[in-house]
Design a protein around this motif. Structure first.
Motif, mmCIF file in Angstrom:
data_model
loop_
_atom_site.group_PDB
_atom_site.id
_atom_site.type_symbol
_atom_site.label_atom_id
_atom_site.label_comp_id
_atom_site.label_asym_id
_atom_site.label_seq_id
_atom_site.Cartn_x
_atom_site.Cartn_y
_atom_site.Cartn_z
ATOM 1 N N LYS A 148 0.840 -1.212 0.000
ATOM 2 C CA LYS A 148 0.000 0.000 0.000
ATOM 3 C C LYS A 148 0.871 1.258 0.000
ATOM 4 N N LEU A 149 1.928 1.191 0.806
ATOM 5 C CA LEU A 149 2.815 2.356 0.881
ATOM 6 C C LEU A 149 3.501 2.597 -0.462
ATOM 7 N N GLU A 150 3.962 1.542 -1.117
ATOM 8 C CA GLU A 150 4.589 1.678 -2.422
ATOM 9 C C GLU A 150 3.601 2.224 -3.453
ATOM 10 N N LEU A 151 2.355 1.732 -3.372
ATOM 11 C CA LEU A 151 1.343 2.195 -4.317
ATOM 12 C C LEU A 151 1.043 3.681 -4.113
ATOM 13 N N LYS A 152 1.069 4.097 -2.860
ATOM 14 C CA LYS A 152 0.800 5.506 -2.555
ATOM 15 C C LYS A 152 1.925 6.415 -3.092
ATOM 16 N N PRO A 159 2.214 3.939 -15.695
ATOM 17 C CA PRO A 159 0.961 3.214 -15.403
ATOM 18 C C PRO A 159 1.184 1.714 -15.210
ATOM 19 N N ALA A 160 2.099 1.144 -15.928
ATOM 20 C CA ALA A 160 2.346 -0.304 -15.801
ATOM 21 C C ALA A 160 2.836 -0.647 -14.403
ATOM 22 N N THR A 161 3.692 0.198 -13.888
ATOM 23 C CA THR A 161 4.223 -0.044 -12.529
ATOM 24 C C THR A 161 3.117 0.071 -11.510
ATOM 25 N N ILE A 162 2.265 1.106 -11.692
ATOM 26 C CA ILE A 162 1.141 1.286 -10.753
ATOM 27 C C ILE A 162 0.189 0.094 -10.813
ATOM 28 N N LYS A 163 -0.095 -0.364 -12.032
ATOM 29 C CA LYS A 163 -1.017 -1.514 -12.203
ATOM 30 C C LYS A 163 -0.455 -2.768 -11.530
ATOM 31 N N LYS A 164 0.867 -2.942 -11.637
ATOM 32 C CA LYS A 164 1.500 -4.114 -11.024
ATOM 33 C C LYS A 164 1.371 -4.073 -9.514
ATOM 34 N N LEU A 165 1.559 -2.846 -8.949
ATOM 35 C CA LEU A 165 1.428 -2.732 -7.486
ATOM 36 C C LEU A 165 -0.022 -2.967 -7.038
#
Length: 415
Positions: A148-152, A159-165
């Motif tokens: 959650k912290l990484e996603l925040k 966008p690909a990195t965000i989707k993976k998280l």
């Protein structure tokens, strides 16, 4: 003239001596003629039997009543107070051999130790297993927080990195949910196993306590006041030290009510026809010859039973004692005279004097210096005599054995 008179007297005297010798001395074949007189008076018939005194009401002293539960049979009586001992409520009576119960107690203690050890082992295994599950769940929660912290912090990432998280976080949440469900199931499983081994411990512990209580009941105490009387086995033998009891009959002794006594006796197949309920009885006691009590027949068996050691059938007769006597104890031998009937003011003669031919009953009656065969009519009889209803008079002399030479004499018929 005087000499002639003396001669006549001498001849008569010799004749009388001859007649007396002829009829009152043994015959040439060595027989002796026995005579009796017809008697007049009261005539009674009695059935005389030997019996045993017993109480009609008694309190049983029993051993343990749950022997079948523990599959115990043929327990030996290890100790028993003397028969006739006066006891009070709570007094010691006897003890059963505890060896068979002690073996079961030893086995139960070993089983209890084993079961308790299994319970402890299961408890430790359950604690360790659930602890591992809780640690794994805690690690999953930490991993979710990191994701959650990484996603925040990835708002500026591609966008690909965000989707993976986002996918990783969803996967972690689903894994945590599944792990929580599994933990709940494993916890229930662990509780069920603990209940199972716990029940096993409780069951064995209860069985052990029951065996210890049973062992206490092997020492038997009186539950009332009275005099100890040993119980009898099926074959009539009294129980004693060394005898056995079984689950179907745990009685070892009884406390009889000495104010309610009876005589149990047996009559043979011939006498039982004369014995009826309600007949009066005179009861004597071998131990006290001077004591005689009145009684009454209260029960007559309809079905016979074989006498021990014989093929003869006998019928049980119970006789109630009227009154009490402090000297009378259960087990004493009794002599019972049962009055089957009584006749007043009748004629009677001995049974030996009765003869019969062609359905005619007759006697050999002495008449002066001769003997006649006289027809008679008879009535009831007892073991010794018979009532004469017609044909003889009081004080008539009759022969008890058949006189020689009178077989062909005619029988004098009744008018």
């Amino acid at each position: 003239m005087k000499k002639k008179k003396i001669a006549i007297i001498g001849v008569l005297t010799l004749t009388l001596i001859y007649v007396g010798y002829r009829y009152f001395t043994p015959s040439s074949d060595g027989s002796i003629y026995l005579t009796s007189q017809v008697k007049k008076g009261d005539f009674i018939s009695e059935v005389i039997t030997s019996g045993e005194a017993q109480s009609t009401s008694s309190k049983k002293i029993n051993g343990p009543d749950n022997l079948r539960k523990f599959r115990l049979n043929n327990l030996k009586i290890q100790d028993l107070v003397a028969e006739g001992t006066i006891v009070k409520k709570g007094d010691y009576v006897g003890r059963l051999d505890p060896s068979s119960v002690n073996e079961q107690i030893l086995d139960a203690r070993l089983n209890l130790e084993t079961s308790q050890s299994k319970y402890t082992q299961q408890q430790l295994d359950t604690t360790l297993s659930l602890k591992e599950e809780r640690n794994y769940i805690r690690d999953l929660r930490f991993s979710m927080e990191e994701t959650k912290l990484e996603l925040k912090q990835s708002i500026y990432e591609p966008p690909a990195t965000i989707k993976k998280l986002e996918i990783s976080l969803e996967k972690a949440e689903r894994g945590l949910k599944e792990k929580l469900e599994n933990y709940t199931i494993k916890k229930r499983q662990a509780n069920a196993k603990m209940v199972e081994v716990g029940n096993s411990v409780s069951k064995i512990n209860k069985n052990l306590n029951d065996l210890l209580d049973l062992l206490k009941s092997f020492t038997i105490y009186s539950d009332g006041n009275g005099m100890i009387t040993y119980d009898k086995d099926w074959d009539g033998t009294k129980k004693k030290v060394g005898s056995s009891i079984n689950p179907w009959n745990t009685t070892i002794a009884s406390l009889p009510d000495l104010t309610k006594m009876e005589s149990k006796t047996y009559a043979n197949e011939v006498d039982i026809r004369k014995v009826k309920k309600g007949l009066p009885v005179k009861i004597g006691f071998d131990a006290f010859p001077d004591i005689e009590m009145e009684g009454i027949v209260t029960s007559v068996a309809n079905v016979g039973e074989k006498k021990r050691g014989s093929d003869i059938k006998v019928f049980q007769v119970l006789i109630k004692l009227n009154g009490t006597n402090d000297n009378i104890r259960p087990g004493m031998t009794t002599s019972n005279k049962i009055l089957t009937f009584e006749r007043k003011d009748v004629l009677s003669i001995p049974l030996e004097a009765i003869f019969s031919k062609d359905s005619i009953t007759y006697v050999y009656k002495k008449t002066g210096f001769s003997i006649i065969k006289k027809e008679i009519k008879i009535g009831d009889s007892n073991n010794d005599s018979v009532i004469i209803t017609d044909g003889l008079a009081e004080n008539d002399v009759i022969y008890l054995n058949k006189p020689e030479g009178y077989d062909k004499e005619q029988i004098a018929k009744l008018n």
